[in-house]
Design an enzyme around this catalytic site. Structure first.
Site, short mmCIF file in Angstrom:
data_model
loop_
_atom_site.label_atom_id
_atom_site.label_comp_id
_atom_site.label_asym_id
_atom_site.label_seq_id
_atom_site.Cartn_x
_atom_site.Cartn_y
_atom_site.Cartn_z
N GLY A 296 46.86 55.71 34.87
CA GLY A 296 45.60 56.03 35.85
C GLY A 296 45.29 57.23 36.38
O GLY A 296 45.01 57.37 37.49
N TYR A 450 48.54 43.10 47.78
CA TYR A 450 48.84 44.64 47.70
C TYR A 450 50.11 45.26 48.21
O TYR A 450 50.63 45.88 47.74
CB TYR A 450 47.59 45.44 48.18
CG TYR A 450 47.53 46.61 48.14
CD1 TYR A 450 47.20 47.14 46.73
CD2 TYR A 450 48.04 47.63 49.03
CE1 TYR A 450 47.40 48.90 46.55
CE2 TYR A 450 48.08 48.82 48.95
CZ TYR A 450 47.68 49.59 47.65
OH TYR A 450 47.80 50.92 47.63
#
Length: 573
Positions: A296, A450
């Protein structure tokens, strides 16, 4: 943004709200400026913000008044109204030209010619004494003394007499001025002394062992101390003047659109920004010959991490899903650093097939791996599934990285000493591994899913560190801070016009930039002092305690076993 409320302590939310609202809801001195506020809020809301109006008509003809700091802002408006009511007013100010201009405007607006300027510099006790002497040559009466002047400073300064500037001007100067004028005030009784303080006094403390802020100076604290001094002086003087006909009162004028309010907001914003960007990795290291993977890494923290690794000479593989975006980022990094050993290999962490393909391709090019930085992450408002049927946040943030790490352990061991860095979040401390609903099929909450995925990062870190003990491979997790990145792009509310126009410009002041957000990652990956340190959790380049849930060994074993089962990872440890 509201979507991040579960990810940060309440004290971090307080600063942007308090200062942001102070800047946005600041009082205005004219109805024309009030319109700026009405355009977004209701009339009733405007009435509340502008509440506390003195509407009684009084005749102050024959009254003699002194107003300090009265060539602008509150002081000027006070003089204007006193002039309109017929008072004789002395504008006690430092800046002659500015005060004479204000005086001229007041006389033109009111037709009252009994408005005078007399120089007064409250940062000089000599000036205070001279002002009083000159005033007493002209007047033998004083009915109202309004101690209005004030300063707020970010950096420490000293008055002519060696006092810390805010304490000197806001309190000491006014203290002497008031004492020297008491004879006239008593003679003119009933008379009044008004000390303009601030709500900031409630946060103040009189530092009895460091009144002059010589040992430790903070602008906001020094200001609050001076405003507390105003209130304490008011209360003490009121007791001492009991029975004389001289009353003494203090007040908070509200958050007003004046220079002092703007400077206060600016100073506090700068202070908070410095604190927000804290935790910098400043050690210079040479990473030439080191091979690093950063997932990422085409934007935000990941990109900044690669940029710094490239500057230090490392060979870096940018493991990302978006080819065009990564190639653009790669090009920029090479141009900025001159390091051409930066490569892109496609990796989609939402696909276990893609993870295996990435590892296979990487091993065809490299037989070493010194640092693995599992940085990629997603945060989603609505439930989605990976290619393999995992809840998207758990799948990308944990399962994909779990398999990636296991498949690369052979190279990491071969290249020891080596490091694995898992970028987690403070959100892990709010998380819970739902042993009976790990895939969030029964009930879904974006923020809870999350937090579960970030808790999984920390538990994986701790468990893997134990299993790799003695191999020379260390494993650590970290919280990068609240960072201004694109991770919230999947929240519809975060992309709304309301948030983009009003919330984000205020909130962004209190977020780390991507460069600052990458510092703890760099610290964990490169600091020589962390050789052999494993199973830890860092934030702001310092060790921190993990959330209580992360220490549950039984749940940690459950998560490991489920992760092995779900990903089909080989049993290499």
């Amino acid at each position: 943004m509201p979507t991040f409320s579960h990810l940060m302590p309440s004290r971090l939310i307080t600063w942007p709200v308090a200062i942001g609202l102070a800047a946005f809801l600041i009082r205005y001195g004219s109805s024309q400026c009030q319109a700026c506020f009405v355009s977004y809020h209701s009339k009733s809301r405007r009435r509340y913000v502008q509440s506390g109006q003195f509407e009684k008509e009084t005749d102050e003809t024959g009254k003699v008044v002194i107003v300090t700091g009265s060539n602008m802002g509150i002081g000027k408006e006070t003089v204007l109204e006193l002039a309109r009511r017929g008072a004789t007013v002395y504008m006690a100010c430092r800046n002659k030209s500015k005060t004479e201009q204000a005086l001229k405007e007041i006389i033109e607006q009111t037709g009252n010619n009994k408005i005078f300027f007399r120089e007064l510099d409250l940062s000089s006790l000599k000036s205070v004494r001279k002002f009083v002497s000159n005033f007493k040559e002209e007047q033998d009466e004083l009915h109202i003394l309004i101690n209005n002047a004030g300063v707020i400073l970010e950096t420490r300064g000293l008055t002519e007499d060696g006092f810390e500037m805010q304490l000197g001007v806001n309190h000491m100067g006014h203290f002497l001025l008031t004492i020297l004028l008491l004879d006239l005030l008593k003679k003119s009784a009933p008379s009044r002394i008004i000390n303009v303080s601030s709500l900031a006094h409630t946060n103040g403390e009189i530092k009895v062992d460091d009144l002059n802020s010589e040992k430790n100076y903070q602008g906001g604290k020094a200001y609050s101390q001076s405003k507390l001094a105003n209130v304490m002086f008011t209360r003490e003087l009121a007791k001492r003047l009991e029975g004389t006909g001289v009353s003494v009162n203090a007040l908070h004028p509200g958050m007003v659109n004046t220079e002092i309010a703007k400077n206060f907001i600016l100073a506090q914003t700068k202070l908070v920004r410095r604190n927000v960007q804290s935790g910098q990795f400043k050690k210079e290291t040479d990473e030439t010959g080191k091979v690093v993977i950063v997932t990422g890494s085409n934007t935000g923290i990941g990109k900044e991490t690669v940029l710094e690794l490239a500057r230090r000479g490392a060979t870096v593989y940018m493991a990302c899903r978006n080819k065009s975006k990564t190639e653009q980022a790669l090009k920029e990094i090479i141009e900025q650093t001159g390091n051409e050993k930066i490569f892109f290999l496609e990796l989609d962490l939402s696909s276990l097939t893609s993870v295996r393909k990435f590892v296979s391709n990487f091993k065809e090019e490299q037989d070493e791996l010194h640092i693995l930085i599992n940085n990629a992450g997603v945060i989603l408002e609505t439930r989605g599934l990976t290619e393999d049927g995992f809840e998207m946040q758990l799948g990308v943030n944990h399962m994909g990285h779990f398999l990636l790490t296991i498949l690369l352990l052979d190279l990491l061991k071969k290249s020891a000493p080596s490091r694995i860095i898992n970028v987690s979040s403070l959100a892990h401390s709010y998380g819970e591994i739902k042993v009976d609903d790990l895939n969030s099929e029964k009930k879904y909450s974006g923020s809870k899913a999350y937090s579960q995925s970030k808790l999984a990062n920390v538990m994986f870190t701790r468990e893997l560190a134990k299993r790799l003990e003695g191999t020379g491979v260390t494993v650590n997790a970290l919280h990068p801070g609240m960072v201004n990145t694109e991770i919230s792009r999947n929240f519809k509310f975060a992309q709304s016009k309301l948030v983009q126009l009003f919330v984000k410009p205020l909130f962004v002041l209190f977020l780390k930039d991507a460069k600052s957000g990458a510092q703890t990652t760099l610290y964990a990956a490169l600091d020589p002092d962390l050789d052999g340190v494993t199973g830890q959790y860092f934030s702001d380049c310092k060790p921190k305690k993990v959330g209580h849930a992360a220490t549950d060994e039984k749940v940690s074993q459950f998560l490991w076993e489920e992760s092995m089962k779900w990903t089909g990872a080989p049993k290499v440890i």
